[in-house]
Design a protein around this motif. Structure first.
Motif, PDB file in Angstrom:
ATOM      1  N   GLY A 133       0.805  -1.213   0.000  1.00 57.93           N
ATOM      2  CA  GLY A 133       0.000   0.000   0.000  1.00 57.93           C
ATOM      3  C   GLY A 133       0.839   1.263   0.000  1.00 57.93           C
ATOM      4  N   VAL A 134       2.157   1.123   0.101  1.00 59.51           N
ATOM      5  CA  VAL A 134       3.068   2.275   0.068  1.00 59.51           C
ATOM      6  C   VAL A 134       3.790   2.262  -1.281  1.00 59.51           C
ATOM      7  CG1 VAL A 134       5.001   3.452   1.190  1.00 59.51           C
ATOM      8  CG2 VAL A 134       3.323   2.203   2.571  1.00 59.51           C
ATOM      9  N   THR A 135       4.662   1.263  -1.479  1.00 66.11           N
ATOM     10  CA  THR A 135       5.368   1.132  -2.760  1.00 66.11           C
ATOM     11  C   THR A 135       4.997  -0.153  -3.495  1.00 66.11           C
ATOM     12  OG1 THR A 135       7.252   0.118  -1.649  1.00 66.11           O
ATOM     13  CG2 THR A 135       7.362   2.512  -2.050  1.00 66.11           C
ATOM     14  N   THR A 136       4.301  -1.066  -2.821  1.00 63.11           N
ATOM     15  CA  THR A 136       3.869  -2.308  -3.463  1.00 63.11           C
ATOM     16  C   THR A 136       2.351  -2.415  -3.377  1.00 63.11           C
ATOM     17  OG1 THR A 136       4.117  -3.640  -1.452  1.00 63.11           O
ATOM     18  CG2 THR A 136       6.037  -3.489  -2.920  1.00 63.11           C
ATOM     19  N   TYR A 137       1.802  -3.302  -4.176  1.00 62.61           N
ATOM     20  CA  TYR A 137       0.346  -3.460  -4.233  1.00 62.61           C
ATOM     21  C   TYR A 137      -0.180  -3.880  -2.856  1.00 62.61           C
ATOM     22  CZ  TYR A 137      -4.257  -4.650  -5.891  1.00 62.61           C
ATOM     23  OH  TYR A 137      -5.615  -4.696  -6.073  1.00 62.61           O
ATOM     24  N   PRO A 138      -1.267  -3.269  -2.375  1.00 63.22           N
ATOM     25  CA  PRO A 138      -1.708  -3.500  -0.991  1.00 63.22           C
ATOM     26  C   PRO A 138      -2.275  -4.877  -0.669  1.00 63.22           C
ATOM     27  CG  PRO A 138      -3.125  -1.874  -2.094  1.00 63.22           C
ATOM     28  CD  PRO A 138      -2.009  -2.204  -3.039  1.00 63.22           C
ATOM     29  N   ALA A 139      -2.905  -5.564  -1.621  1.00 65.39           N
ATOM     30  CA  ALA A 139      -3.613  -6.805  -1.297  1.00 65.39           C
ATOM     31  C   ALA A 139      -2.693  -7.995  -1.053  1.00 65.39           C
ATOM     32  CB  ALA A 139      -4.612  -7.152  -2.392  1.00 65.39           C
ATOM     33  N   ALA A 140      -1.677  -8.151  -1.888  1.00 69.03           N
ATOM     34  CA  ALA A 140      -0.760  -9.289  -1.757  1.00 69.03           C
ATOM     35  C   ALA A 140       0.244  -9.276  -2.895  1.00 69.03           C
ATOM     36  CB  ALA A 140      -1.502 -10.617  -1.778  1.00 69.03           C
ATOM     37  N   ARG A 141       1.391  -9.877  -2.610  1.00 68.97           N
ATOM     38  CA  ARG A 141       2.325 -10.265  -3.669  1.00 68.97           C
ATOM     39  C   ARG A 141       2.494 -11.770  -3.546  1.00 68.97           C
ATOM     40  NH1 ARG A 141       7.652  -6.905  -3.438  1.00 68.97           N
ATOM     41  NH2 ARG A 141       7.255  -6.795  -1.200  1.00 68.97           N
ATOM     42  N   SER A 142       2.941 -12.373  -4.616  1.00 66.46           N
ATOM     43  CA  SER A 142       3.109 -13.811  -4.669  1.00 66.46           C
ATOM     44  C   SER A 142       4.587 -14.149  -4.775  1.00 66.46           C
ATOM     45  CB  SER A 142       2.368 -14.362  -5.895  1.00 66.46           C
ATOM     46  OG  SER A 142       2.564 -15.756  -6.016  1.00 66.46           O
ATOM     47  N   LEU A 143       4.965 -15.247  -4.126  1.00 65.44           N
ATOM     48  CA  LEU A 143       6.343 -15.725  -4.219  1.00 65.44           C
ATOM     49  C   LEU A 143       6.327 -17.225  -4.469  1.00 65.44           C
ATOM     50  CD1 LEU A 143       9.363 -15.049  -4.007  1.00 65.44           C
ATOM     51  CD2 LEU A 143       9.191 -15.559  -1.557  1.00 65.44           C
ATOM     52  N   ALA A 144       6.872 -17.621  -5.603  1.00 62.91           N
ATOM     53  CA  ALA A 144       7.028 -19.046  -5.922  1.00 62.91           C
ATOM     54  C   ALA A 144       8.314 -19.534  -5.271  1.00 62.91           C
ATOM     55  CB  ALA A 144       7.084 -19.252  -7.427  1.00 62.91           C
ATOM     56  N   ILE A 145       8.248 -20.712  -4.670  1.00 61.20           N
ATOM     57  CA  ILE A 145       9.382 -21.276  -3.945  1.00 61.20           C
ATOM     58  C   ILE A 145       9.620 -22.688  -4.479  1.00 61.20           C
ATOM     59  CG2 ILE A 145      10.219 -21.963  -1.657  1.00 61.20           C
ATOM     60  CD1 ILE A 145       8.154 -19.849  -0.562  1.00 61.20           C
ATOM     61  N   PRO A 146      10.859 -22.991  -4.883  1.00 54.84           N
ATOM     62  CA  PRO A 146      11.140 -24.349  -5.352  1.00 54.84           C
ATOM     63  C   PRO A 146      10.793 -25.390  -4.280  1.00 54.84           C
ATOM     64  CG  PRO A 146      12.967 -22.890  -5.857  1.00 54.84           C
ATOM     65  CD  PRO A 146      12.037 -22.123  -4.959  1.00 54.84           C
ATOM     66  N   ALA A 147      10.539 -26.600  -4.723  1.00 53.64           N
ATOM     67  CA  ALA A 147      10.193 -27.693  -3.808  1.00 53.64           C
ATOM     68  C   ALA A 147      11.242 -27.832  -2.707  1.00 53.64           C
ATOM     69  CB  ALA A 147      10.074 -29.000  -4.581  1.00 53.64           C
ATOM     70  N   PRO A 148      10.800 -28.141  -1.489  1.00 57.29           N
ATOM     71  CA  PRO A 148      11.743 -28.299  -0.371  1.00 57.29           C
ATOM     72  C   PRO A 148      12.718 -29.453  -0.605  1.00 57.29           C
ATOM     73  CG  PRO A 148       9.468 -28.199   0.413  1.00 57.29           C
ATOM     74  CD  PRO A 148       9.411 -28.322  -1.075  1.00 57.29           C
ATOM     75  N   GLU A 149      13.913 -29.302  -0.030  1.00 56.29           N
ATOM     76  CA  GLU A 149      14.879 -30.401  -0.016  1.00 56.29           C
ATOM     77  C   GLU A 149      14.352 -31.470   0.939  1.00 56.29           C
ATOM     78  OE1 GLU A 149      17.523 -30.512  -1.990  1.00 56.29           O
ATOM     79  OE2 GLU A 149      17.173 -28.489  -2.760  1.00 56.29           O
ATOM     80  N   ASP A 150      15.007 -32.624   0.974  1.00 55.11           N
ATOM     81  CA  ASP A 150      14.566 -33.723   1.844  1.00 55.11           C
ATOM     82  C   ASP A 150      14.540 -33.328   3.321  1.00 55.11           C
ATOM     83  OD1 ASP A 150      14.224 -35.354  -0.356  1.00 55.11           O
ATOM     84  OD2 ASP A 150      16.183 -36.332  -0.141  1.00 55.11           O
ATOM     85  N   ASP A 151      15.432 -32.405   3.722  1.00 57.96           N
ATOM     86  CA  ASP A 151      15.468 -31.980   5.121  1.00 57.96           C
ATOM     87  C   ASP A 151      14.501 -30.820   5.422  1.00 57.96           C
ATOM     88  OD1 ASP A 151      16.722 -29.857   3.865  1.00 57.96           O
ATOM     89  OD2 ASP A 151      18.546 -29.952   5.083  1.00 57.96           O
TER      90      ASP A 151
END
Length: 162
Positions: free
Chosen positions: A100-118
């Motif tokens: 709501g200041v410098t980024t869109y107020p509702a949400a941003r999305s972040l894709a994260i690669p699949a977790p390692e085995d640990d």
């Protein structure tokens, strides 16, 4: 044609739109290694449905939450609810002190690669992206769940394009 909370709508794309013709690209923060952080994914015993509101009043979105991600930023530990993207890894919807200041107020999305085995994962906030609602008033994007509101300013990724 799209369905949202039991209603049907029609999306029309005009390739000759004046707005599209004037499009100059998405403003972004300069990439910074500071926003490339490690975390630990903890899966839920079974997935859970997390319901959020939408940028359009009266609509809801139902997300497949598969676990949480704990990570450190600015000397504090934070936790985000992660949604499943099948074999493509995880996704989080988040807001932060820039929303709501410098980024869109509702949400941003972040894709994260699949977790390692640990359970280790890498969150690269430099890749945080806007949802379609940041570009048009006619999108029906979800808002971030309350649990995914970070108290720090994540000055990384895409800025508000308007």
């Amino acid at each position: 044609v799209i369905r949202r909370t039991g209603s049907v709508a029609l999306r029309v794309h005009d390739p000759k739109s004046p707005t599209l013709a004037q499009y100059q690209g998405i403003p972004v923060y300069p990439p910074n290694e500071r926003w490339h952080v490690g975390g630990i994914f903890t899966p839920y015993p079974q997935s859970q449905t997390v319901t959020t509101g939408a940028v359009v009043a009266g609509l809801e979105h139902h997300h497949n939450a598969v676990g949480t991600i704990d990570f450190e930023l600015d000397g504090a530990t934070h936790r985000l609810i992660a949604f499943g993207r099948g074999t493509d890894g995880l996704q989080v919807l988040f807001t932060d002190a820039t929303s709501g200041v410098t980024t869109y107020p509702a949400a941003r999305s972040l894709a994260i690669p699949a977790p390692e085995d640990d359970g280790s994962v890498t969150l690269d906030f430099n890749r945080a992206s806007n949802l379609p609602c940041a570009f048009t008033d006619y999108a029906t994007c979800p808002v971030a769940p309350a649990e995914n509101r970070l108290p720090v300013a994540v000055e990384a990724g895409e800025k508000n394009p308007r």
